[in-house]
Design a protein around this motif. Structure first.
Motif, PDB file in Angstrom:
ATOM      1  N   LYS A  51     -46.570  61.643  32.522  1.00 20.34           N
ATOM      2  CA  LYS A  51     -45.658  60.515  32.605  1.00 20.34           C
ATOM      3  C   LYS A  51     -44.353  60.941  33.271  1.00 20.34           C
ATOM      4  O   LYS A  51     -43.875  62.061  33.073  1.00 20.34           O
ATOM      5  N   SER A  87     -40.512  61.059  33.407  1.00 12.41           N
ATOM      6  CA  SER A  87     -39.501  61.001  32.349  1.00 12.41           C
ATOM      7  C   SER A  87     -38.177  60.480  32.901  1.00 12.41           C
ATOM      8  O   SER A  87     -37.722  60.901  33.970  1.00 12.41           O
ATOM      9  N   LEU A 143     -41.815  57.869  30.087  1.00 16.32           N
ATOM     10  CA  LEU A 143     -41.340  58.663  28.964  1.00 16.32           C
ATOM     11  C   LEU A 143     -39.827  58.488  28.945  1.00 16.32           C
ATOM     12  O   LEU A 143     -39.118  59.016  29.809  1.00 16.32           O
TER      13      LEU A 143
END
Length: 285
Positions: free
Chosen positions: A3, A5, A28
């Motif tokens: 993911k 971030s 995230l």
């Protein structure tokens, strides 16, 4: 698949809505120096700048700073100094806004990757819409007359000035627009507003019920203030130092209404979607 971030540091309600949006879209998501009950439980609340220092993207508040020393963190008791923030940043791409020259110097000196979101047309142009609507809302809430049939002047014909003049005209106001360049003055006339060259501004000020300033440079000195309609409402949309001599305006009893950060106040959800739109463009680049 890893993911992406994204961390949000500080900011107003629009950044709470942005945290919600990022989380919903599967990023995230971290927050630091921003606290609100609407922040989703799945968003990670960082305890320090170190906790977010390895994020792919870090989004700062709008404006980045109000006092020139600390980040703007109205929804937190935490104070985050600009120097400390920069010291902890390394590999992240920094999405910041309304950066002053000294901050730009520090970012460049540290070799950091960054962008000023307010310099992106994709954000700044769309941001002018909630700013203009908010300015109209403030005018209606703080006056005893309607905007319809009132005389309004917009100081400046940039992104915000263009959108605001258009919306005021749609409401039925008699719209004047101040500008410096002959090109802008020609467009102002073409749009059926009354053009006012800066050099002639003083002789027109007596007639206006509402004065909306979008220029972050003081163009109204004591002579302009003395020429203003004593019942006029002056709405300051520009960043510091603004367009008027505040001390003299207060001394003369000018109805001065500061209106910074309107998108985050009057339309935080829309403002968050605009920021998300800009962030997606940055990511695709």
């Amino acid at each position: 698949m890893r993911k992406i971030s994204v961390a949000i540091v500080g900011g107003d309600l629009r950044f709470v809505r942005l945290a919600q949006l990022l989380f919903e879209q599967g990023f995230l998501t971290f927050v630091y120096a921003i606290s609100h009950p609407d922040i989703p439980a799945g968003v990670k609340v960082a305890k320090s700048l170190e906790d977010i220092s390895t994020c792919d993207y870090i989004i700062g508040p709008i404006p980045f700073s109000r006092d020139g020393k600390n980040l703007y963190t109205p929804l937190s008791n935490l104070s985050v100094s600009i120097e400390l923030f920069i010291d902890y940043m390394n590999s992240s791409y920094l999405c910041l806004a309304a950066l002053k020259p000294d901050v730009i110097y520090m970012l460049d000196k540290h070799g950091l990757k960054y962008i000023d979101l307010m310099e992106m047309d994709e954000i700044a142009t769309l941001n002018a819409i909630p700013t203009a609507e908010g300015a109209i809302q403030y005018a209606m809430q703080n006056s005893e007359i309607t905007l319809t049939d009132s005389k309004c002047i917009v100081l400046g014909f940039g992104r915000c000035g263009k959108v605001l003049a258009h919306k005021l005209k749609g409401i039925g106001a008699d719209v004047f627009v101040e500008a410096r360049s002959t090109k802008d003055l020609t467009f102002i006339e073409a749009y059926d507003y009354t053009p006012v060259p800066l050099g002639e501004l003083k002789q027109h000020l007596w007639k206006f019920d509402f004065i909306f300033n979008t220029i972050p440079v003081q163009i109204l000195d004591f002579t302009h203030i003395d020429a203003m309609n004593k019942n006029a409402l002056y709405i300051e949309l520009a960043s510091v130092p603004g367009g008027i001599d505040i001390d003299y305006a207060n001394e003369k009893g000018v109805y001065y209404l500061p209106a910074p950060g309107l998108p985050g106040k009057v339309a935080p959800t829309t403002a968050a979607k605009i920021l998300y739109h800009g962030l997606k463009i940055i990511m695709h680049k």
